[in-house]
Design a protein around this motif. Sequence first.
Motif, short mmCIF file in Angstrom:
data_model
loop_
_atom_site.label_atom_id
_atom_site.label_comp_id
_atom_site.label_asym_id
_atom_site.label_seq_id
_atom_site.Cartn_x
_atom_site.Cartn_y
_atom_site.Cartn_z
N LYS A 144 5.92 7.92 7.32
CA LYS A 144 5.52 6.22 6.37
C LYS A 144 4.20 6.31 6.35
O LYS A 144 3.64 6.52 5.25
N VAL B 252 2.44 7.54 2.22
CA VAL B 252 1.79 6.23 1.40
C VAL B 252 0.07 6.57 1.12
O VAL B 252 -0.74 6.53 0.37
N ILE C 284 2.03 -0.83 4.84
CA ILE C 284 3.17 -0.71 5.47
C ILE C 284 3.40 -1.97 6.77
O ILE C 284 2.75 -1.90 7.32
N GLU D 248 6.42 -1.69 -0.66
CA GLU D 248 7.11 -0.66 -0.58
C GLU D 248 7.88 -0.04 0.67
O GLU D 248 8.65 0.40 0.85
N CYS D 249 6.69 -0.21 1.22
CA CYS D 249 7.09 0.89 3.00
C CYS D 249 6.65 -0.32 4.24
O CYS D 249 6.37 -1.67 4.01
N TYR D 250 8.18 -0.61 4.19
CA TYR D 250 8.55 -0.96 5.91
C TYR D 250 8.86 0.05 6.60
O TYR D 250 9.53 0.78 6.32
#
Length: 172
Positions: A126, A130, A91, A111-113
Motif C-alpha cells: 500500500k 500511494v 492510508i 482510496e487506500c485502507y
Amino acid sequence: PFKYLAWLMLKDNFAIIGEMKKEIIVYEKNHDVREFLQSFFRGKTHYSARFIQNKTILKKELAKKKPDALLVDSPEGLEQVKSLKIQCPVIALISRNVTRGIRSIVGSDIECYLLSPFHKDDLERKLRVVISGKSWFENLYRKRKDLHALIELTHLFSSTLNPREVLYLVVK
C-alpha cells in the motif's frame, strides 16, 4: 565514451533519487496498532516514520512539510483529521469497528485502507502504491502546467504576423 559517461551520471542520479527516504507520518492512538507500525518501520531504511498522537502537532507537521504518506486510524483518526487540508496520500487503518471504519473511509473519499489483522507485506504494498501514485500525479500536473504555458505562447505567436511583435512578445 561520452554516451556511456552520460548514462553513468543519469544512472547515479536516479539511484540517489531512489534511495531518498520517504517521509511517513503516523497518526494512530491504538497502542497495539502503533506497536505493529513501529515494528514495521524499525528495519526499513527507505522510510522515515514520525509517530504523532496530538492533532495540533499533526496540523503543524502537515503545514511545515508535505509527507509522502499519512497513516491514520479509521474512524476516530479520520474524523479528527477531516478538517485538515491534507495534501498527501492517506492510508486508513481499520482495527476495531469495521463497519464504522469503512463508512468513515467512504465519507472521507480515501482510496487506500487496511483491515485488521495487519500484515507487513500488505502495508509495504500500500505504501509503495500511494507513494508512486503521488509522484505520478505530481509529474502529470507539472506536464499539464508546461502544456498550458505552451498553448498560451502559441496563441500569442499566432495573434500577429509581424516578426518584431513576436520578438517583443517573447521578450515580454
